[in-house]
Design an enzyme around this catalytic site. Structure first.
Site, PDB file in Angstrom:
ATOM      1  N   GLY A  85       0.820  -1.209   0.000  1.00 19.66           N
ATOM      2  CA  GLY A  85       0.000   0.000   0.000  1.00 19.66           C
ATOM      3  C   GLY A  85       0.846   1.249   0.000  1.00 19.66           C
ATOM      4  CD  GLU A  86       1.631   4.055  -3.856  1.00 13.71           C
ATOM      5  OE1 GLU A  86       0.819   4.945  -4.147  1.00 13.71           O
ATOM      6  OE2 GLU A  86       2.454   3.594  -4.647  1.00 13.71           O
ATOM      7  N   GLY A  87       0.605   4.673   2.082  1.00 11.56           N
ATOM      8  CA  GLY A  87      -0.096   5.379   3.142  1.00 11.56           C
ATOM      9  C   GLY A  87       0.115   6.877   3.034  1.00 11.56           C
ATOM     10  CB  THR A  88      -0.726   9.570   5.420  1.00 13.30           C
ATOM     11  OG1 THR A  88      -2.061   9.091   5.538  1.00 13.30           O
ATOM     12  CG2 THR A  88      -0.752  11.089   5.444  1.00 13.30           C
ATOM     13  CE1 TYR A  89       2.540  11.620   8.231  1.00 18.38           C
ATOM     14  CE2 TYR A  89       1.384   9.598   8.785  1.00 18.38           C
ATOM     15  CZ  TYR A  89       1.560  10.960   8.948  1.00 18.38           C
ATOM     16  OH  TYR A  89       0.765  11.658   9.810  1.00 18.38           O
TER      17      TYR A  89
ATOM     18  CB  VAL B 237       6.221   2.541  -0.052  1.00 18.15           C
ATOM     19  CG1 VAL B 237       5.782   1.223  -0.660  1.00 18.15           C
ATOM     20  CG2 VAL B 237       6.444   3.568  -1.149  1.00 18.15           C
ATOM     21  CB  VAL B 238       2.682   0.067   3.743  1.00 21.40           C
ATOM     22  CG1 VAL B 238       2.676  -0.902   4.919  1.00 21.40           C
ATOM     23  CG2 VAL B 238       2.250   1.459   4.190  1.00 21.40           C
TER      24      VAL B 238
ATOM     25  CE  LYS C 251       1.975   2.315   8.049  1.00 18.44           C
ATOM     26  NZ  LYS C 251       0.778   2.975   8.281  1.00 18.44           N
TER      27      LYS C 251
ATOM     28  CG  ASP D 176      -5.242  11.207   8.882  1.00 20.84           C
ATOM     29  OD1 ASP D 176      -6.323  11.653   8.446  1.00 20.84           O
ATOM     30  OD2 ASP D 176      -4.379  10.699   8.142  1.00 20.84           O
TER      31      ASP D 176
END
Length: 294
Positions: free
Chosen positions: A11-15, A17-18, A33, A127
């Site tokens: 995934g691509e989180g707020t901060y 790549v995961v 993360k 958030d």
């Protein structure tokens, strides 16, 4: 980093790549993360390292466990326990969830337990949204991810992939420019998530800050000094805001029972210090039959 082997990008989180990764020592699957820092050239701020190190002390069944923090000159990796399902994916793939008030109640209770624990340690989330509420498929345990990261890294307007960070769960005091916000901002988000679980659609899906505010005002009425003392002195408040009347929440969330509506209305209070706390919410009558649930 030698201890961890990246397996795939999940995934691509707020901060940043995961990745799903493997701990080569324990053979455990973990989530890795990678935090992209705004000021790439300045390296990792020591304040961020301090903040994040504190989060390693957070141990609770409804909080995603932070196992490790790895930082080099330029970047930080956070090593979390791995869970592959979040509440957004679950709601999208399981429309009959809305017809299961027992499971909604259990999930809401678990969200509140996690929030109460963090708030008791003076940690805000800022958030909260369905994407960072993770679900363990085996046990139906729900866990909060990304607690405390906003304080360490700030909340960007866009993610590093230029997606807009969602405003749908953001409290009105933040939208109106307040700098003095506290734990009630998370309770507002919980209220929005509660309504979304019941309705199977977001409560206030604004696509800009002003659209978000107006979506809130259309349901709860445009705030004024009577309904929210001090609102007119918030930096982004305008006396020219259109004046909407409050609607009855029962028409907005029609399938929710009276106890649930009472709890929801207390989470969505305009005045932050009148908003119900997580601790108080756990004691609310909506949960009185929960023992049979868990």
């Amino acid at each position: 980093m030698e201890q961890y082997e990246k397996e795939e990008k999940i995934g691509e989180g707020t901060y940043g790549v995961v990745y799903r990764a493997r701990d080569k020592v324990t053979n455990e699957t973990i989530a890795l993360k990678k935090i992209r820092l705004e000021q790439e050239d300045e390296g990792v701020p020591s304040t961020a390292i301090r903040e994040i190190s504190l989060l390693k002390e957070m141990h609770h069944g409804n909080i995603v466990r932070l196992h490790d923090v790895i930082h080099s000159e330029k970047r930080i990796y956070l090593v979390f326990e791995y869970l592959d399902l979040d509440l957004k994916k679950f709601m999208d793939s399981c429309p009959e969830f809305a017809k299961n008030p027992t499971l909604i109640k259990s999930y809401l209770y678990q969200i509140l337990r996690g929030v109460a624990y963090c708030h008791s340690h003076r940690v805000l989330h800022r958030d909260l949204k369905p994407q960072n509420l993770l679900i363990d498929r085996r046990t139906n345990a729900l866990k909060l991810a990304d607690f405390g990261l906003a304080r360490a890294f700030g909340i960007p307007v866009r993610t590093f992939t230029h997606e807009v960070v969602t405003l749908w769960y953001r409290a009105p005091e933040i939208l109106l420019g307040s700098r003095q916000y506290s734990t009630p901002v998370d309770m507002w988000s919980v209220g929005c998530i509660f309504a979304e679980m019941v309705n199977q659609k977001p409560l206030f899906p604004g696509d800009s800050e002003i659209d978000e505010l107006f979506k809130i005002f259309r349901v709860l009425g445009t705030p004024n000094e009577q309904s929210w003392p001090g609102v007119s002195s918030l930096p982004d408040y305008k006396s020219a805001f259109p004046k909407w009347q409050a609607q009855d929440l029962a028409t907005i969330v029609p399938t929710l029972d009276p106890a649930g509506l009472d709890l929801l209305s207390k989470m969505l209070r305009y005045e932050p210090n009148k908003r119900i706390t997580a601790r108080q919410a756990l004691e609310h009558e909506y949960f009185k039959d929960l023992e049979m649930v868990q």
